[in-house]
Write a protein that holds these residues in place. Structure first.
Motif, PDB file in Angstrom:
ATOM      1  N   LYS A 195       1.738   8.886  -6.292  1.00  0.00           N
ATOM      2  CA  LYS A 195       2.735   9.962  -6.208  1.00  0.00           C
ATOM      3  C   LYS A 195       3.459  10.151  -7.537  1.00  0.00           C
ATOM      4  O   LYS A 195       3.768  11.285  -7.941  1.00  0.00           O
ATOM      5  N   LEU A 196       3.752   9.022  -8.255  1.00  0.00           N
ATOM      6  CA  LEU A 196       4.421   9.125  -9.555  1.00  0.00           C
ATOM      7  C   LEU A 196       3.536   9.847 -10.566  1.00  0.00           C
ATOM      8  O   LEU A 196       4.014  10.686 -11.351  1.00  0.00           O
ATOM      9  N   THR A 197       2.239   9.529 -10.552  1.00  0.00           N
ATOM     10  CA  THR A 197       1.315  10.194 -11.472  1.00  0.00           C
ATOM     11  C   THR A 197       1.249  11.686 -11.200  1.00  0.00           C
ATOM     12  O   THR A 197       1.306  12.524 -12.126  1.00  0.00           O
ATOM     13  N   VAL A 198       1.141  12.035  -9.915  1.00  0.00           N
ATOM     14  CA  VAL A 198       1.095  13.452  -9.539  1.00  0.00           C
ATOM     15  C   VAL A 198       2.379  14.158  -9.952  1.00  0.00           C
ATOM     16  O   VAL A 198       2.370  15.277 -10.498  1.00  0.00           O
ATOM     17  N   ASP A 201       0.828  -1.207   0.000  1.00  0.00           N
ATOM     18  CA  ASP A 201       0.000   0.000   0.000  1.00  0.00           C
ATOM     19  C   ASP A 201       0.861   1.256   0.000  1.00  0.00           C
ATOM     20  O   ASP A 201       0.578   2.230  -0.709  1.00  0.00           O
ATOM     21  N   LYS A 202       1.952   1.200   0.787  1.00  0.00           N
ATOM     22  CA  LYS A 202       2.807   2.377   0.910  1.00  0.00           C
ATOM     23  C   LYS A 202       3.661   2.604  -0.327  1.00  0.00           C
ATOM     24  O   LYS A 202       3.793   3.743  -0.808  1.00  0.00           O
ATOM     25  N   ASN A 203       4.242   1.510  -0.860  1.00  0.00           N
ATOM     26  CA  ASN A 203       5.236   1.670  -1.923  1.00  0.00           C
ATOM     27  C   ASN A 203       4.666   1.511  -3.334  1.00  0.00           C
ATOM     28  O   ASN A 203       5.212   2.073  -4.274  1.00  0.00           O
ATOM     29  N   ILE A 204       3.631   0.691  -3.487  1.00  0.00           N
ATOM     30  CA  ILE A 204       3.078   0.453  -4.817  1.00  0.00           C
ATOM     31  C   ILE A 204       1.870   1.343  -5.083  1.00  0.00           C
ATOM     32  O   ILE A 204       1.847   2.127  -6.040  1.00  0.00           O
ATOM     33  N   VAL A 205       0.849   1.219  -4.215  1.00  0.00           N
ATOM     34  CA  VAL A 205      -0.369   2.016  -4.421  1.00  0.00           C
ATOM     35  C   VAL A 205      -0.073   3.497  -4.239  1.00  0.00           C
ATOM     36  O   VAL A 205      -0.284   4.325  -5.155  1.00  0.00           O
TER      37      VAL A 205
END
Length: 649
Positions: free
Chosen positions: A607-610, A598-602
């Motif tokens: 965060k990458l998209t933003v 949840d923390k690193n993937i979801v």
């Protein structure tokens, strides 16, 4: 009486304890002095409502539409019938007496309002199970009963042992409840309903194998709640809670829910499912009876006894007679509640006036000779013990005799091997007589071993404690169930349950009484020994079944069951407990893995998209800076890209 007339009693029976729970819980410690009496008064009101609207000859249902899933309506249905009448009376009566008893027994508690609030929630949950008109509603209240048991067993949450016992009860019950839920979902899938009336009509349309699977899954709920093998480990440890809670759990609420469930779904149980049920019941009955012969804690003896008696009731259902199981459930509620409250009176009497770390007021090795100091408690304990042991002229004799008789009738149709089951029941009844005689002697006879502490001054309990004990003892006598002390078939109870031609075998009461008397004689013989029941032996302090092994050589009939008890203990330790521990550990590991994902993937993906959108926006915005040179660069770049695209296409 029209169906709508039962909406009011249904709302009152469920609403009174539910509102009492919130009022007592939110009222705080200021309600400590009145909480017990207020709770008892509301319980008495519920008992009155139940009796006023009792109409056992007619089925009344109350239905509410809860939700609609697509085109499928989900109903909350409640029903009033014969089983409802008896269970409402027993549950309200026992809960009323337990609350009165608790007023004095727990008067020193700072959070007494919370205790009685939980009692009311427990009562609300059990009444919900009793009134349930379908398995979905029953499952909702079923889970609430599990929650309430967790809260009450762990009432002394500042101590580690009660918290551990509450967690163990909660986890083991979840395993059984998962099987119960699976059976409910299977019924939804194959029939589309869990309503008892619909199921009784539609169940014949399913294949026998599917019905067997559904019945065994539903039985899984009983295995958890009624502490059947292999999920029975929580019941003895539940003794870490207050003694009145033990009386309520073991007599009229939680463990009774499993037997009530089997009575409701008896028409769903195929012969194959019943055979599995009778085997599980027999194993549980024997394990409980054998373990009760070796423990020293006064409450644990009664806990293992409850485990054994529940196994007997489950066996009765497996033998095809839910009526006799329900009969024994009713008689057992009175004398077992009486035994627990009497045990609480004994503990109350021998608790040191000042803290004494070396003295355990629940250890029967610290008792003895209390008969004269506690005359009323002794009489109550003696009467209820006699009923549990199955002596004539007591209610337990009638209900046990009915189950043994059904066992022999069933065996006559099953075959020669079928006679093993009723014979084992009679043997277990003998063990019950043995360990109850042992307990009576250790507590009320022999030397006064409580002198080990100078701060113990035994005294009889106050009237508010011994009056409930006397009432429960009074209802442990045969006359309330049959005027004939040797035959339950002539009494009103069996005919009330709709048994038209109850079985009766004349020699069964004689044989059962003979086994009981022989067992009592063996126990009395042991009291004449130099070291009765090894009460002074250091070896007896070792855990497990050491005491049973020590005198199994003298009483050869216990030797095989000493081996069974040892094996059962190892199975529970190395398989059941190991499974629960592994299940809990893997849940923790899975939770950590899901947390990392949840923390690193979801969250990382978001965060990458933003970041990408923000970076693109920053890049485009940097070109719109008001400088003509930048606009020329953008225009030329755009024209070049357009020319390249046209050339290629």
């Amino acid at each position: 009486m029209p169906e709508s007339a039962y909406t009011l009693p249904a709302l009152l029976l469920l609403g009174l304890p539910f509102l009492a729970f919130f009022a007592l819980w939110l009222g705080g410690r200021g309600l400590n002095k009145v909480a017990g009496f207020a709770g008892a008064a509301l319980t008495a009101t519920g008992f009155t409502v139940a009796m006023l609207y009792a109409q056992p000859d007619v089925l009344h249902t109350v239905r509410f539409e809860w939700m609609v899933i697509g085109s499928f309506p989900v109903e909350l249905s409640l029903r009033f019938d014969r089983l409802t009448c008896i269970m409402l009376a027993v549950v309200h009566f026992v809960a009323f007496l337990v609350q009165l008893y608790s007023v004095s027994y727990l008067h020193h508690e700072k959070n007494l309002h919370r205790y009685f609030a939980f009692i009311q929630l427990f009562l609300f949950s059990m009444i919900g199970i009793i009134l349930s008109g379908n398995l979905l509603v029953m499952y909702i209240f079923w889970e609430l009963v599990g929650l309430c048991s967790y809260l009450l067993i762990g009432f002394w949450y500042q101590k580690p042992r009660p918290v551990w016992a509450a967690q163990k009860a909660f986890v083991l019950n979840r395993i059984g409840d998962a099987a119960f839920l699976t059976g409910i979902l299977m019924l939804f899938y194959y029939i589309g309903s869990t309503d008892f009336e619909v199921l009784s009509i539609s169940i014949d349309t399913l294949q026998p194998g599917i019905v067997t699977a559904i019945g065994l899954c539903l039985f899984g709920g009983c295995v958890g709640k009624s502490a059947q093998f292999p999920l029975s480990g929580w019941l003895p440890d539940a003794m870490e809670g207050p003694t009145p809670v033990s009386a309520l759990i073991h007599a009229a609420t939680m463990v009774a829910a499993g037997i009530f469930l089997l009575a409701r779904i008896s028409f769903l149980l195929t012969p194959d499912a019943k055979f599995v049920i009778v085997c599980i019941g027999m194993i549980t009955m024997l394990i409980g009876a054998v373990k009760a012969t070796s423990v020293w804690d006064i409450k644990r003896v009664l806990a293992y006894s409850t485990m054994s008696q529940l196994g007997l009731m489950v066996m009765a259902v497996g033998l095809g007679s839910w009526q006799t199981a329900f009969f024994h459930l009713t008689t057992h509620a009175f004398f077992k509640a009486g035994l627990f409250l009497s045990a609480g009176s004994v503990i109350h009497a021998v608790t040191p006036s000042q803290e004494d770390a070396d003295f355990d007021p629940q250890d029967m090795r610290n008792m003895g000779g209390l008969r004269k100091a506690l005359p009323i408690t002794f009489i109550c304990f003696l009467i209820c013990s006699s009923a549990l042991a199955g002596l004539p002229f007591f209610s337990g004799f009638l209900s046990k005799d009915a189950i043994i008789t059904e066992g022999f009738v069933w065996a006559s149709g099953f075959g020669t091997l079928g006679y093993i089951f009723p014979i084992v029941i009679m043997f277990s009844a003998g063990l019950t007589a043995f360990y109850m005689t042992r307990q009576l002697w250790l507590v009320f006879f022999g030397e006064k071993r409580y002198h080990a502490s100078a701060h113990v001054h035994p005294h009889e309990s106050p009237a508010i404690m011994y009056v409930p004990m006397l009432l429960l003892s009074l209802f442990s006598v045969f006359v309330w169930f049959s005027l004939n002390p040797f035959d339950a078939t002539t009494g009103w109870f069996m005919s009330f349950l709709g048994v038209e031609h109850p079985a009766h075998i004349g020699w069964v009461p004689v044989a059962a009484t003979a086994v009981t008397i022989v067992s009592i004689a063996l126990a009395l013989k042991e009291t004449k020994a130099e070291n009765p029941f090894r009460v002074l032996s250091k070896e007896a302090e070792k855990p497990g079944f050491s005491l049973l092994r020590q005198y199994s050589n003298d009483f050869y009939f216990l030797a095989p069951f000493s081996y069974i008890a040892d094996m059962s203990g190892k199975i529970e330790k190395y398989f059941v407990n190991a499974f629960v521990d592994a299940f809990a550990k893997w849940n923790v590991v899975l939770a950590h893995l899901l947390g990392w994902g949840d923390k690193n993937i979801v969250d990382g993906g978001i965060k990458l998209t933003v970041f990408s959108i923000r970076s693109a926006g920053q890049s485009v915005r940097s070109l719109q800076n008001g400088k003509i040179q930048s606009y020329f660069v953008v225009t030329i770049t755009g024209v070049l890209l357009l020319i390249l695209w046209l050339v290629n296409f």
